[in-house]
Design an enzyme around this catalytic site. Structure first.
Site, PDB file in Angstrom:
ATOM      1  N   GLU A 183       0.809  -1.221   0.000  1.00 23.96           N
ATOM      2  CA  GLU A 183       0.000   0.000   0.000  1.00 23.96           C
ATOM      3  C   GLU A 183       0.845   1.275   0.000  1.00 23.96           C
ATOM      4  O   GLU A 183       0.288   2.378   0.030  1.00 23.96           O
ATOM      5  CB  GLU A 183      -0.950  -0.024   1.192  1.00 23.96           C
ATOM      6  CG  GLU A 183      -1.980  -1.140   1.075  1.00 23.96           C
ATOM      7  CD  GLU A 183      -2.835  -1.284   2.311  1.00 23.96           C
ATOM      8  OE1 GLU A 183      -2.594  -0.546   3.288  1.00 23.96           O
ATOM      9  OE2 GLU A 183      -3.749  -2.131   2.303  1.00 23.96           O
ATOM     10  N   GLN A 233       5.004  -3.884   2.746  1.00 24.06           N
ATOM     11  CA  GLN A 233       4.921  -5.322   2.998  1.00 24.06           C
ATOM     12  C   GLN A 233       5.318  -6.086   1.748  1.00 24.06           C
ATOM     13  O   GLN A 233       5.599  -5.506   0.700  1.00 24.06           O
ATOM     14  CB  GLN A 233       3.492  -5.699   3.383  1.00 24.06           C
ATOM     15  CG  GLN A 233       2.472  -5.441   2.275  1.00 24.06           C
ATOM     16  CD  GLN A 233       1.062  -5.298   2.788  1.00 24.06           C
ATOM     17  OE1 GLN A 233       0.681  -4.264   3.304  1.00 24.06           O
ATOM     18  NE2 GLN A 233       0.287  -6.357   2.653  1.00 24.06           N
TER      19      GLN A 233
END
Length: 762
Positions: A485, A594
């Site tokens: 994100e 991530q």
């Protein structure tokens, strides 16, 4: 440490924690509801620091989303799980002072969660404003047998006085506190107003209703037979109350059960009221705390028999993994109407929404150990397929379905589309889970009745959203966001494209299968030969970006052209970055929240050789800050595959211990359920080396950390139940149910027959 000790979690064994984090860690739940382990005297009093309450899976209200510029297709409402009155609440009146009107001093002496029985034992020392002291002991459990029941036993004993004490069990409020953190976008920040009515009768029942979603929930409270506490009325509301004389050294004991109904449309709940109360009365008639506990315990016996992981060589990690598995079991909806929220049923973080991590991180645990629950989770997605189809229409996709990024009721609830709706990979994530379920269970009925339709509708989305380049040679998917994100609205995100390619390919494969076995299914869904060919062509020509100079998979078309974020120079107090920097600042750099491209490497191990995996790993590890709890497990598994044991072990330790240590500093708003699923993935797909081959065979390639002596775990596969034990030198497999099966140790076939034990040296 004995085996039983490995299932005991004592408060004193944990590092110092905020009170809200303790409440989360010791929450009890059963997939239908969760009850935070709060101060039982708090209620709505702000004098205490806790966040008490009851959370019911799927019981939410709509909260309007506000935009300065409200463009077409934006989500108009969020869906926020309701934090309901705390069933633990108990009121004491001593010397004319009520504990709900003037705070008593409450100190936690101990909390112990027995994960084998599901019982939480808690001790509190309470001091009144007049300096009278008593010990309050709670035993409670969320029934795993009848998931509508929460049962609690209270024991009180005077410590420094003799005299009258009035005990009151009543719920005089409806609006429970909601944690608010204006600086943390991950916390719930919605205001809701609930309504409540009581019904009269032998079993007083509270009907809680929402105003905008028009849902109702029935909650009944009753003392158990060993409790002498008559029903009365206090301040015009039903209550159970009793005044007794406490004598120092003597203990008074009383128990209550709560029947917590299913969310229903408001009118339906009213019509079901009589049946609900009669069923609760009948089910609880003559039942004691111990009797109800015994039936609940048996379900946990079954759970641990099928799902336990016994790790020998590190007692701390052994207990942590059991804690994670216990919470996963508590979190998962089992009714086909609900899924698993990002925070389970332990807190209001992320508003109780379901995300992609339900399928990608938590689903595999249930698939291989509790396949009935795995099926229920997929049935929830099938139930909400019509909303996904409508969402696709809102994005001008005329055919197919787009599942929401975050939701409870199946509609999109994300107000920030670059990191929400744009994560269209969720379609392929769900299709991947469907295919995994069919491969592992061979449930052809599910495929025919639900799974195939989900695969077809998601595949249709990719054909409509993607397109071919001008020369017609490459299929591209533009303006999307991958799992990372911190990189939004890009062209040809590698993970998205690889998952879409898989989605399209399994649409072809299952269409080919069903065309011969059940051609009527293709007719019903209007699947034509031309469409199947279109799926195949798009899959074959899917763009998978690659950097020829660095020889790495590109996260997207231009990912390596951006400057690299100075991670080493960034102060630790400025992580997570999303709380300290504007999204446009973050998007300007190469920095990953991530695993993204690395997630693809994990899911498709045959896509690359070791040298390619090493190059990908080295590049992306250097730019990943692990601000997401989903990240470390994936990097740990890949480090294990690359024979980097120290790095793999470090990642696994951080994954397994995350909530017990409050490592992300937000456990107070709920567990990190996906990370807990990641700890199972780390053990099974990492250290145990389990993989499912392309022809749906089980393969193992285990390697344990050097300080572990053994790892024992269970798997269910195509109607078989298998128990594996891995040591430093050997793998032992035992078939305890089902037909003989051939598995592969590395590439060597091993035939496992009924009740036999197969032992192979590594």
């Amino acid at each position: 440490m004995t085996t039983h000790d490995q299932f005991q979690l004592h408060l004193q064994q944990l590092p110092p924690q905020p009170e809200t984090a303790i409440e989360t860690i010791f929450t009890l739940g059963n997939g239908h509801f969760g009850v935070r382990a709060s101060n039982p005297l708090q209620g709505t009093q702000t004098a205490y620091r806790g966040q008490p309450g009851l959370l019911v899976n799927g019981f939410y209200d709509l909260t309007p989303l506000s935009y300065g510029e409200n463009y077409f297709g934006y989500a108009q409402n969020s869906q926020t799980i309701c934090l309901l009155p705390d069933p633990r609440l108990i009121i004491f009146e001593i010397d004319g002072i009520r504990s709900d009107e003037q705070p008593f001093d409450v100190k936690i002496v101990d909390k112990n969660l027995d994960m084998q029985t599901g019982v939480l034992l808690e001790l509190f020392d309470v001091t009144t404003p007049t300096n009278k002291q008593f010990r309050l002991t709670l035993q409670s459990f969320a029934s795993q047998d009848d998931t509508h029941f929460y049962v609690i036993n209270y024991r009180i004993s005077a410590l420094n006085f003799t005299g009258p004490v009035t005990i009151i069990k009543q719920h005089a409020y409806i609006d429970q506190q909601i944690a608010r953190d204006e600086n943390d976008v991950r916390a719930a920040q919605r205001d809701m107003t609930l309504d409540r009515t009581f019904t009269s009768g032998q079993l007083p029942t509270m009907m809680i209703s929402t105003r905008k979603s028009q849902l109702a929930l029935l909650v009944a409270m009753t003392p158990l037979p060993d409790t002498n506490m008559p029903l009365t009325t206090i301040d015009d509301l039903p209550a159970y109350s009793r005044t007794l004389d406490l004598t120092s050294g003597l203990t008074v004991n009383f128990s209550f059960a709560y029947a917590i109904g299913n969310p229903h449309p408001l009118l339906d709940a009213t019509q079901l009221l009589q049946d609900f109360t009669e069923t609760a009365e009948s089910r609880l008639a003559g039942q004691t705390f111990d009797a109800l506990l015994a039936s609940s315990q048996q379900r946990l016996v079954d759970f641990w028999r099928d799902s336990d992981i016994a790790l020998h060589g590190d007692d701390t990690l052994a207990k942590a993994i059991r804690f994670n598995l216990f919470h996963l079991f508590q979190a998962a909806g089992r009714d086909g109407q609900t899924s698993i929220a990002a925070k389970g049923l332990t807190g209001t973080g992320y508003e109780g929404h379901y995300f992609w991590d339900a399928e990608m991180f938590m689903f595999p645990f249930f698939l291989y150990t509790q396949p009935k629950i795995a099926k229920s989770l997929l049935l929830y997605r099938y139930k909400t397929l019509p909303q996904a189809q409508q969402r696709a229409r809102e994005l001008a996709i005329k055919n197919g379905a787009l599942y929401p990024w975050r939701t409870i009721n199946g509609e999109e609830a994300s107000s920030y589309y670059p990191a929400g709706t744009a994560q269209v990979h969720i379609d392929a994530d769900i299709a991947y889970a469907v295919a995994a379920y069919v491969a592992v269970t061979d449930d052809q009925t599910f495929l025919l009745q639900a799974g195939y339709e989900m695969i077809i509708q998601t595949a249709r989305f990719w054909l409509a959203y993607g397109h071919y380049t001008a020369d017609g040679m490459d299929f591209v998917i533009e303006d999307v966001t991958g799992p990372d994100e911190y990189t939004a609205m890009v062209n040809n995100n590698y993970f998205t494209n690889r998952m879409a390619q898989y989605n399209l390919q399994i649409a072809v494969d299952y269409s080919t299968q069903l065309k011969h076995e059940h051609p009527e299914k293709l007719v019903a869904l209007n699947v034509t030969t031309a469409e199947i060919d279109a799926f195949q062509r798009a899959a074959t020509h899917m763009t998978l970006p690659y950097d020829d100079e660095r020889r790495i998979k590109l996260q997207d078309d231009v990912s390596t052209t951006k400057p690299v974020w100075p991670i080493a120079e960034t102060p630790r107090n400025q992580f997570p970055l999303l709380l300290h920097f504007h999204p446009m600042t973050i998007y300007h750099y190469q920095v990953n929240k991530q695993a993204d491209t690395m997630m693809s490497d994990f899911l498709f191990p045959d896509d690359q050789d070791q040298a390619q995996l090493q190059r990908d790993f080295d590049y992306y590890e250097a730019i990943t800050v692990h601000d997401s709890s989903l990240s470390r497990a994936i990097f740990g598994i890949l480090a294990h595959r690359l024979h980097q044991p120290e790095k793999a072990y470090q990642y696994f330790t951080e994954t397994a211990m995350m909530d017990l240590t409050n490592a992300q500093d937000n456990t107070g708003s709920g567990i990190h359920a996906a990370n807990m699923g990641g700890s199972w993935l780390s053990l099974i797909f990492g250290f145990a080396g389990v993989a499912l081959t392309a022809d749906h065979q089980l393969r193992l390639d285990p390697r344990l950390p050097e300080n572990w002596t053994s790892l024992r775990f269970q798997l269910q596969f195509r109607g078989r139940k298998l128990v594996f034990t891995v040591t430093q030198s050997a793998l032992t497999c035992r078939l305890i149910a089902g037909k003989p099966l051939t598995i592969y140790l590395q590439h060597e076939p091993i035939l496992i027959t009924n009740e036999s034990i197969s032992h192979r040296f590594l």
